[in-house]
Design a protein around this motif. Sequence first.
Motif, mmCIF file in Angstrom:
data_model
loop_
_atom_site.group_PDB
_atom_site.id
_atom_site.type_symbol
_atom_site.label_atom_id
_atom_site.label_comp_id
_atom_site.label_asym_id
_atom_site.label_seq_id
_atom_site.Cartn_x
_atom_site.Cartn_y
_atom_site.Cartn_z
ATOM 1 N N SER A 51 -17.734 -43.801 -16.620
ATOM 2 C CA SER A 51 -17.285 -42.497 -16.133
ATOM 3 C C SER A 51 -17.011 -41.517 -17.272
ATOM 4 O O SER A 51 -16.580 -40.385 -17.027
ATOM 5 C CB SER A 51 -16.003 -42.671 -15.297
ATOM 6 N N GLY A 52 -17.238 -41.950 -18.507
ATOM 7 C CA GLY A 52 -17.038 -41.083 -19.667
ATOM 8 C C GLY A 52 -15.587 -40.857 -20.036
ATOM 9 O O GLY A 52 -15.259 -39.863 -20.687
ATOM 10 N N LYS A 53 -14.713 -41.787 -19.640
ATOM 11 C CA LYS A 53 -13.282 -41.645 -19.931
ATOM 12 C C LYS A 53 -12.776 -42.845 -20.730
ATOM 13 O O LYS A 53 -13.453 -43.867 -20.837
ATOM 14 C CB LYS A 53 -12.476 -41.524 -18.634
ATOM 15 N N GLU A 54 -11.570 -42.708 -21.273
ATOM 16 C CA GLU A 54 -10.937 -43.824 -21.951
ATOM 17 C C GLU A 54 -10.222 -44.704 -20.928
ATOM 18 O O GLU A 54 -9.798 -44.233 -19.876
ATOM 19 C CB GLU A 54 -9.910 -43.324 -22.976
ATOM 20 N N PHE A 55 -10.072 -45.983 -21.271
ATOM 21 C CA PHE A 55 -9.356 -46.899 -20.388
ATOM 22 C C PHE A 55 -7.865 -46.716 -20.648
ATOM 23 O O PHE A 55 -7.318 -47.205 -21.638
ATOM 24 C CB PHE A 55 -9.794 -48.343 -20.660
ATOM 25 N N SER A 56 -7.195 -46.013 -19.761
ATOM 26 C CA SER A 56 -5.821 -45.570 -20.005
ATOM 27 C C SER A 56 -4.784 -46.695 -19.918
ATOM 28 O O SER A 56 -3.641 -46.508 -20.332
ATOM 29 C CB SER A 56 -5.448 -44.463 -19.010
ATOM 30 N N TYR A 57 -5.161 -47.855 -19.396
ATOM 31 C CA TYR A 57 -4.203 -48.954 -19.243
ATOM 32 C C TYR A 57 -4.241 -49.939 -20.409
ATOM 33 O O TYR A 57 -3.513 -50.937 -20.396
ATOM 34 C CB TYR A 57 -4.458 -49.696 -17.930
ATOM 35 N N LYS A 58 -5.048 -49.664 -21.397
ATOM 36 C CA LYS A 58 -5.200 -50.610 -22.508
ATOM 37 C C LYS A 58 -3.868 -50.853 -23.214
ATOM 38 O O LYS A 58 -3.479 -51.996 -23.466
ATOM 39 C CB LYS A 58 -6.238 -50.099 -23.495
ATOM 40 N N ARG A 59 -3.151 -49.796 -23.562
ATOM 41 C CA ARG A 59 -1.887 -49.953 -24.279
ATOM 42 C C ARG A 59 -0.861 -50.724 -23.463
ATOM 43 O O ARG A 59 -0.102 -51.532 -23.988
ATOM 44 C CB ARG A 59 -1.330 -48.580 -24.659
ATOM 45 N N MET A 60 -0.833 -50.449 -22.172
ATOM 46 C CA MET A 60 0.115 -51.154 -21.302
ATOM 47 C C MET A 60 -0.162 -52.652 -21.317
ATOM 48 O O MET A 60 0.767 -53.472 -21.433
ATOM 49 C CB MET A 60 0.009 -50.630 -19.871
ATOM 50 N N ILE A 61 -1.442 -53.019 -21.219
ATOM 51 C CA ILE A 61 -1.802 -54.438 -21.201
ATOM 52 C C ILE A 61 -1.485 -55.080 -22.551
ATOM 53 O O ILE A 61 -0.944 -56.196 -22.611
ATOM 54 C CB ILE A 61 -3.294 -54.610 -20.847
ATOM 55 N N GLU A 62 -1.797 -54.388 -23.633
ATOM 56 C CA GLU A 62 -1.499 -54.924 -24.970
ATOM 57 C C GLU A 62 0.008 -55.101 -25.172
ATOM 58 O O GLU A 62 0.450 -56.054 -25.816
ATOM 59 C CB GLU A 62 -2.082 -54.012 -26.040
ATOM 60 N N SER A 63 0.790 -54.189 -24.610
ATOM 61 C CA SER A 63 2.233 -54.307 -24.699
ATOM 62 C C SER A 63 2.745 -55.534 -23.962
ATOM 63 O O SER A 63 3.650 -56.243 -24.434
ATOM 64 C CB SER A 63 2.891 -53.033 -24.123
ATOM 65 N N GLU A 64 2.151 -55.820 -22.800
ATOM 66 C CA GLU A 64 2.537 -57.030 -22.075
ATOM 67 C C GLU A 64 2.131 -58.279 -22.844
ATOM 68 O O GLU A 64 2.895 -59.244 -22.931
ATOM 69 C CB GLU A 64 1.873 -57.041 -20.683
ATOM 70 N N MET A 65 0.942 -58.259 -23.432
ATOM 71 C CA MET A 65 0.454 -59.411 -24.181
ATOM 72 C C MET A 65 1.367 -59.757 -25.342
ATOM 73 O O MET A 65 1.578 -60.943 -25.657
ATOM 74 C CB MET A 65 -0.971 -59.151 -24.693
ATOM 75 N N ALA A 66 1.935 -58.744 -25.952
ATOM 76 C CA ALA A 66 2.817 -58.948 -27.105
ATOM 77 C C ALA A 66 4.072 -59.743 -26.736
ATOM 78 O O ALA A 66 4.710 -60.371 -27.602
ATOM 79 C CB ALA A 66 3.209 -57.613 -27.713
ATOM 80 N N LYS A 67 4.435 -59.723 -25.459
ATOM 81 C CA LYS A 67 5.638 -60.449 -25.004
ATOM 82 C C LYS A 67 5.343 -61.894 -24.625
ATOM 83 O O LYS A 67 6.275 -62.669 -24.381
ATOM 84 C CB LYS A 67 6.252 -59.712 -23.808
#
Length: 281
Positions: free
Chosen positions: A263-279
């Motif tokens: 769709s020509g956009k960035e995946f806006s949930y990437k940071r949220m998922i990475e933040s969860e992974m860090a925990k």
Amino acid sequence: MKRLAVMAIGLAIATTSVAQKLPRTSPLAEVEQTVGLTDIEIQYSRPGVKDRTIFGDVVPYGEMWRVGANERTTIETEDNIKIEGKELKAGKYAILVKPGKDTWQVMFSSNIESWGTNDYDPKDDVLTITVKPEEAQFTENMLFYFDEVVWDKANLVLQWDKVKIRIPIEVDVDTKAWAGIEEAIAKNPKDAMVLRNAARYCADSGKRLDKGLKFIQEANEIKSSWLHKLIEARIYAAKKEYDSAKSSAKEAIKLGEEEAKESGKEFSYKRMIESEMAKWK
């Protein structure tokens, strides 16, 4: 003359029987709150302080109080609930209290029709608890509200003048939620959204995690999605299987970026998922 007299009397009776709708000194109010999947409603009147000393004077210590003015204050619940750990069955009850300087008694009565407390009978009480009053910000008109509303519990708060009490309420959200899940899956066993919602509930509640994992994997087979993989990751994390959780989360990011790229956009949930992974350690 007799006929005129009879007509005059009839007119007087008719005039005095006309209903009048006038404002109340203590206006009626109601507050509704859904806790989990259970609707709870409070109906009451809101008297004002009006430069009076309320507790210990207008509302004497050690005496029964109807909690407000006019009709008895009522609580209505569509499901069984627990109040301070004690069960209150589904239905409508009057709330009565006996305030004290250090503790208050709170009674839930099956008698919702009586006006005031003159005919109070303890035999009508279905549940009684004891709570401690707290200092509060000044409130002119008596107020009921709910706070600390979470997954399966909340506090019902009564606040007036500079005093408040908290009445702890718990609901059995899991039984009702799971019955709905089983019914939906029985009707729509191949609906990816139905399976996903069931799996999300398992992840959020931390219950039936193996079933939740099965549901989300079936949903992903029907339709591959980054959201499905994220829910799968959260279930693995709830099971403390962190390596599997991180692997599923990375797949979720990969799928999300591929969908966003189209769709020509960035995946806006990437940071949220990475933040969860860090925990997940």
